[in-house]
Design a protein around this motif. Structure first.
Motif, PDB file in Angstrom:
ATOM      1  N   THR A  48      22.118  58.254  87.560  1.00  0.00           N
ATOM      2  CA  THR A  48      23.346  59.042  87.482  1.00  0.00           C
ATOM      3  C   THR A  48      24.531  58.104  87.302  1.00  0.00           C
ATOM      4  O   THR A  48      24.517  56.972  87.792  1.00  0.00           O
ATOM      5  CB  THR A  48      23.559  59.898  88.748  1.00  0.00           C
ATOM      6  N   ALA A  49      25.533  58.581  86.614  1.00  0.00           N
ATOM      7  CA  ALA A  49      26.750  57.803  86.371  1.00  0.00           C
ATOM      8  C   ALA A  49      27.921  58.550  86.994  1.00  0.00           C
ATOM      9  O   ALA A  49      28.247  59.662  86.597  1.00  0.00           O
ATOM     10  CB  ALA A  49      26.986  57.619  84.876  1.00  0.00           C
ATOM     11  N   GLY A  50      28.534  57.939  88.008  1.00  0.00           N
ATOM     12  CA  GLY A  50      29.673  58.537  88.675  1.00  0.00           C
ATOM     13  C   GLY A  50      30.957  58.359  87.889  1.00  0.00           C
ATOM     14  O   GLY A  50      30.971  57.805  86.779  1.00  0.00           O
ATOM     15  N   THR A  51      32.043  58.792  88.484  1.00  0.00           N
ATOM     16  CA  THR A  51      33.329  58.793  87.779  1.00  0.00           C
ATOM     17  C   THR A  51      33.867  57.392  87.508  1.00  0.00           C
ATOM     18  O   THR A  51      34.732  57.218  86.661  1.00  0.00           O
ATOM     19  CB  THR A  51      34.370  59.596  88.574  1.00  0.00           C
ATOM     20  N   SER A  52      33.352  56.388  88.231  1.00  0.00           N
ATOM     21  CA  SER A  52      33.806  55.005  88.016  1.00  0.00           C
ATOM     22  C   SER A  52      32.780  54.168  87.261  1.00  0.00           C
ATOM     23  O   SER A  52      32.922  52.950  87.162  1.00  0.00           O
ATOM     24  CB  SER A  52      34.100  54.338  89.373  1.00  0.00           C
ATOM     25  N   VAL A  54      30.644  52.176  84.526  1.00  0.00           N
ATOM     26  CA  VAL A  54      30.975  51.436  83.308  1.00  0.00           C
ATOM     27  C   VAL A  54      29.685  51.219  82.534  1.00  0.00           C
ATOM     28  O   VAL A  54      28.622  50.959  83.121  1.00  0.00           O
ATOM     29  CB  VAL A  54      31.659  50.097  83.628  1.00  0.00           C
ATOM     30  N   PRO A  55      29.723  51.325  81.207  1.00  0.00           N
ATOM     31  CA  PRO A  55      28.496  51.220  80.403  1.00  0.00           C
ATOM     32  C   PRO A  55      27.710  49.937  80.634  1.00  0.00           C
ATOM     33  O   PRO A  55      26.476  49.944  80.569  1.00  0.00           O
ATOM     34  CB  PRO A  55      29.017  51.306  78.968  1.00  0.00           C
ATOM     35  N   ALA A  56      28.401  48.839  80.922  1.00  0.00           N
ATOM     36  CA  ALA A  56      27.712  47.559  81.091  1.00  0.00           C
ATOM     37  C   ALA A  56      26.762  47.550  82.281  1.00  0.00           C
ATOM     38  O   ALA A  56      25.849  46.722  82.346  1.00  0.00           O
ATOM     39  CB  ALA A  56      28.740  46.434  81.246  1.00  0.00           C
ATOM     40  N   ASP A  57      26.956  48.462  83.222  1.00  0.00           N
ATOM     41  CA  ASP A  57      26.093  48.516  84.405  1.00  0.00           C
ATOM     42  C   ASP A  57      24.788  49.269  84.152  1.00  0.00           C
ATOM     43  O   ASP A  57      23.901  49.269  85.012  1.00  0.00           O
ATOM     44  CB  ASP A  57      26.824  49.173  85.580  1.00  0.00           C
ATOM     45  N   LEU A  58      24.681  49.911  83.003  1.00  0.00           N
ATOM     46  CA  LEU A  58      23.436  50.591  82.639  1.00  0.00           C
ATOM     47  C   LEU A  58      22.630  49.623  81.782  1.00  0.00           C
ATOM     48  O   LEU A  58      22.827  49.516  80.574  1.00  0.00           O
ATOM     49  CB  LEU A  58      23.750  51.891  81.886  1.00  0.00           C
ATOM     50  N   LEU A  59      21.725  48.896  82.410  1.00  0.00           N
ATOM     51  CA  LEU A  59      21.029  47.791  81.766  1.00  0.00           C
ATOM     52  C   LEU A  59      19.870  48.250  80.893  1.00  0.00           C
ATOM     53  O   LEU A  59      19.598  47.643  79.851  1.00  0.00           O
ATOM     54  CB  LEU A  59      20.517  46.814  82.831  1.00  0.00           C
ATOM     55  N   ARG A  60      19.177  49.310  81.313  1.00  0.00           N
ATOM     56  CA  ARG A  60      18.030  49.807  80.555  1.00  0.00           C
ATOM     57  C   ARG A  60      18.168  51.319  80.399  1.00  0.00           C
ATOM     58  O   ARG A  60      17.528  52.102  81.125  1.00  0.00           O
ATOM     59  CB  ARG A  60      16.714  49.435  81.262  1.00  0.00           C
ATOM     60  N   PRO A  61      18.991  51.769  79.476  1.00  0.00           N
ATOM     61  CA  PRO A  61      19.309  53.199  79.373  1.00  0.00           C
ATOM     62  C   PRO A  61      18.145  54.078  78.966  1.00  0.00           C
ATOM     63  O   PRO A  61      18.232  55.302  79.087  1.00  0.00           O
ATOM     64  CB  PRO A  61      20.421  53.229  78.320  1.00  0.00           C
ATOM     65  N   HIS A  62      17.068  53.475  78.488  1.00  0.00           N
ATOM     66  CA  HIS A  62      15.940  54.287  78.019  1.00  0.00           C
ATOM     67  C   HIS A  62      14.819  54.387  79.058  1.00  0.00           C
ATOM     68  O   HIS A  62      13.804  55.032  78.795  1.00  0.00           O
ATOM     69  CB  HIS A  62      15.400  53.712  76.708  1.00  0.00           C
ATOM     70  N   ASP A  63      15.007  53.774  80.218  1.00  0.00           N
ATOM     71  CA  ASP A  63      13.963  53.840  81.241  1.00  0.00           C
ATOM     72  C   ASP A  63      13.775  55.268  81.754  1.00  0.00           C
ATOM     73  O   ASP A  63      12.656  55.764  81.865  1.00  0.00           O
ATOM     74  CB  ASP A  63      14.313  52.930  82.415  1.00  0.00           C
ATOM     75  N   PHE A  64      14.906  55.903  82.089  1.00  0.00           N
ATOM     76  CA  PHE A  64      14.882  57.244  82.670  1.00  0.00           C
ATOM     77  C   PHE A  64      16.064  58.044  82.140  1.00  0.00           C
ATOM     78  O   PHE A  64      17.023  57.469  81.596  1.00  0.00           O
ATOM     79  CB  PHE A  64      14.961  57.171  84.207  1.00  0.00           C
ATOM     80  N   PRO A  65      16.037  59.377  82.285  1.00  0.00           N
ATOM     81  CA  PRO A  65      17.201  60.171  81.887  1.00  0.00           C
ATOM     82  C   PRO A  65      18.449  59.713  82.637  1.00  0.00           C
ATOM     83  O   PRO A  65      18.372  59.290  83.795  1.00  0.00           O
ATOM     84  CB  PRO A  65      16.804  61.593  82.291  1.00  0.00           C
ATOM     85  N   VAL A  66      19.593  59.791  81.968  1.00  0.00           N
ATOM     86  CA  VAL A  66      20.876  59.397  82.553  1.00  0.00           C
ATOM     87  C   VAL A  66      21.771  60.632  82.594  1.00  0.00           C
ATOM     88  O   VAL A  66      21.983  61.291  81.572  1.00  0.00           O
ATOM     89  CB  VAL A  66      21.552  58.277  81.745  1.00  0.00           C
ATOM     90  N   PHE A  67      22.301  60.936  83.773  1.00  0.00           N
ATOM     91  CA  PHE A  67      23.154  62.110  83.948  1.00  0.00           C
ATOM     92  C   PHE A  67      24.560  61.669  84.335  1.00  0.00           C
ATOM     93  O   PHE A  67      24.738  60.946  85.322  1.00  0.00           O
ATOM     94  CB  PHE A  67      22.607  63.025  85.050  1.00  0.00           C
ATOM     95  N   GLY A  70      30.007  64.254  88.405  1.00  0.00           N
ATOM     96  CA  GLY A  70      31.394  64.211  88.852  1.00  0.00           C
ATOM     97  C   GLY A  70      31.618  63.565  90.197  1.00  0.00           C
ATOM     98  O   GLY A  70      32.752  63.510  90.674  1.00  0.00           O
ATOM     99  N   ARG A  71      30.555  63.048  90.819  1.00  0.00           N
ATOM    100  CA  ARG A  71      30.750  62.410  92.124  1.00  0.00           C
ATOM    101  C   ARG A  71      31.462  61.071  91.957  1.00  0.00           C
ATOM    102  O   ARG A  71      31.486  60.477  90.875  1.00  0.00           O
ATOM    103  CB  ARG A  71      29.392  62.178  92.808  1.00  0.00           C
ATOM    104  N   GLY A  72      31.996  60.565  93.049  1.00  0.00           N
ATOM    105  CA  GLY A  72      32.601  59.250  93.020  1.00  0.00           C
ATOM    106  C   GLY A  72      31.558  58.159  92.914  1.00  0.00           C
ATOM    107  O   GLY A  72      30.370  58.368  93.179  1.00  0.00           O
ATOM    108  N   GLY A  73      31.988  56.979  92.508  1.00  0.00           N
ATOM    109  CA  GLY A  73      31.086  55.839  92.439  1.00  0.00           C
ATOM    110  C   GLY A  73      30.638  55.515  91.027  1.00  0.00           C
ATOM    111  O   GLY A  73      31.127  56.077  90.044  1.00  0.00           O
ATOM    112  N   LYS A  74      29.683  54.593  90.933  1.00  0.00           N
ATOM    113  CA  LYS A  74      29.211  54.100  89.639  1.00  0.00           C
ATOM    114  C   LYS A  74      27.784  54.578  89.385  1.00  0.00           C
ATOM    115  O   LYS A  74      27.482  55.735  89.617  1.00  0.00           O
ATOM    116  CB  LYS A  74      29.350  52.581  89.596  1.00  0.00           C
ATOM    117  N   HIS A  75      26.909  53.716  88.889  1.00  0.00           N
ATOM    118  CA  HIS A  75      25.546  54.141  88.580  1.00  0.00           C
ATOM    119  C   HIS A  75      24.658  54.089  89.829  1.00  0.00           C
ATOM    120  O   HIS A  75      24.740  53.149  90.622  1.00  0.00           O
ATOM    121  CB  HIS A  75      24.929  53.240  87.505  1.00  0.00           C
ATOM    122  N   THR A  76      23.815  55.099  89.963  1.00  0.00           N
ATOM    123  CA  THR A  76      22.819  55.104  91.017  1.00  0.00           C
ATOM    124  C   THR A  76      21.477  55.530  90.438  1.00  0.00           C
ATOM    125  O   THR A  76      21.410  56.103  89.346  1.00  0.00           O
ATOM    126  CB  THR A  76      23.180  56.071  92.164  1.00  0.00           C
TER     127      THR A  76
END
Length: 217
Positions: A48-52, A54-67, A70-76
Motif C-alpha cells: 500500500t502507498a500512503g499519502t506521503s 514516494v515512487p523511489a521507495d517501491l523497489l519491486r512494483p511487480h512483486d505484488f499488487p500496489v494500492f 488515503g491513510r497517512g505514511g508511506k509504503h507498507t
C-alpha cells in the motif's frame, strides 16, 4: 461509554473490499446509524502507498499488487501472518486529538506485546513500534490512520509471522531500519495469541485515550 464492536475476520480479506467496507462504516458512524468498530483482518500479499509515499521507495512494483490509499505514511506491506487492525472510532466524541490517538495506538501495541514478553518501544520522531533484536533495532508494527469527519479508519499492523522477505520490495514506511516479527525473535507465531492480548489491553488504552491520560512507554 459503550465499547466498539470487536470483529475478527476469518481467512484472507481482499484489500479493496476492506477499504470500501471501512468507508461505508465511517459514513454510518458519522451519521449515527452504526457503532464504532475494531476490525481484525489478514490480507493476501500486497503493498500500500500512503499519502506521503514516494515512487523511489517501491523497489519491486511487480512483486505484488500496489494500492494507493488515503491513510497517512508511506509504503507498507500486508500479507499472511500479519495482524492488521482497523480502528474505526468516533474521535469527535472521544477527543479531537489525532497525535494523541496515534500515540494511544502505539501504546496499545506495546502493551499487547508485553503480554507475550516482548519489549516494544517508540522512537522519537517516528511512528510505529520497534523492538531490539540480536541484529539491532527493528520495526515490528506499523501505524497509519486516516480521519474523515472526525471518524478514524485504517489503523495498525503487527508482524506475527509473515514472510519477511516480502518487505524487500519496498522501503518500509520510508525508513532504513529492518523489520522483524514475533516469530523471528522467538515469540508467538499465532495470530490468536496477539488477538487475545489486544483484547485484554484494549479497554485500558481506550479509556486513557478518551480521558487524555498518558499510559507512557
Amino acid at each position: 461509554m459503550i465499547l466498539p464492536e470487536w470483529r475478527v475476520e476469518p481467512g484472507l480479506t481482499d484489500y479493496a473490499a476492506a477499504v470500501a467496507a471501512m468507508e461505508a462504516r465511517v459514513a454510518a458512524i458519522h451519521a449515527g446509524t452504526a457503532g464504532e468498530l475494531i476490525w481484525l483482518v489478514e490480507h493476501p500479499p500486497l503493498y500500500t502507498a500512503g499519502t506521503s509515499a514516494v515512487p523511489a521507495d517501491l523497489l519491486r512494483p511487480h512483486d505484488f499488487p500496489v494500492f494507493a490509499t488515503g491513510r497517512g505514511g508511506k509504503h507498507t506491506y500486508h500479507g499472511p501472518g500479519q495482524r492488521v487492525v482497523y480502528v474505526l472510532l468516533d474521535l469527535g466524541r472521544r477527543g479531537r486529538d489525532i497525535r494523541r490517538f496515534v500515540a494511544a495506538l502505539e501504546n496499545w501495541v506495546i502493551a499487547a506485546l508485553a503480554v507475550h514478553g516482548v519489549a516494544g518501544r517508540v522512537i522519537a520522531g517516528k511512528v510505529g513500534v520497534w523492538t531490539d533484536t540480536p541484529a539491532g533495532t527493528a520495526k515490528i508494527a506499523a501505524i497509519g490512520v486516516r480521519v474523515r469527519r472526525w471518524v478514524s479508519y485504517h489503523g495498525l499492523a503487527i508482524n506475527i509471522d509473515p514472510d519477511l522477505t516480502h518487505f524487500g520490495g519496498i522501503v518500509p514506511c520510508g525508513l532504513p531500519e529492518p523489520v522483524t516479527s514475533l516469530a523471528a525473535i522467538g515469540g508467538t507465531s499465532r495470530l490468536a495469541d496477539i488477538d487475545a492480548a489486544l483484547a485484554e489491553t484494549f479497554a485500558t488504552m481506550l479509556a486513557d485515550f478518551t480521558t487524555g491520560r498518558d499510559q507512557g512507554t
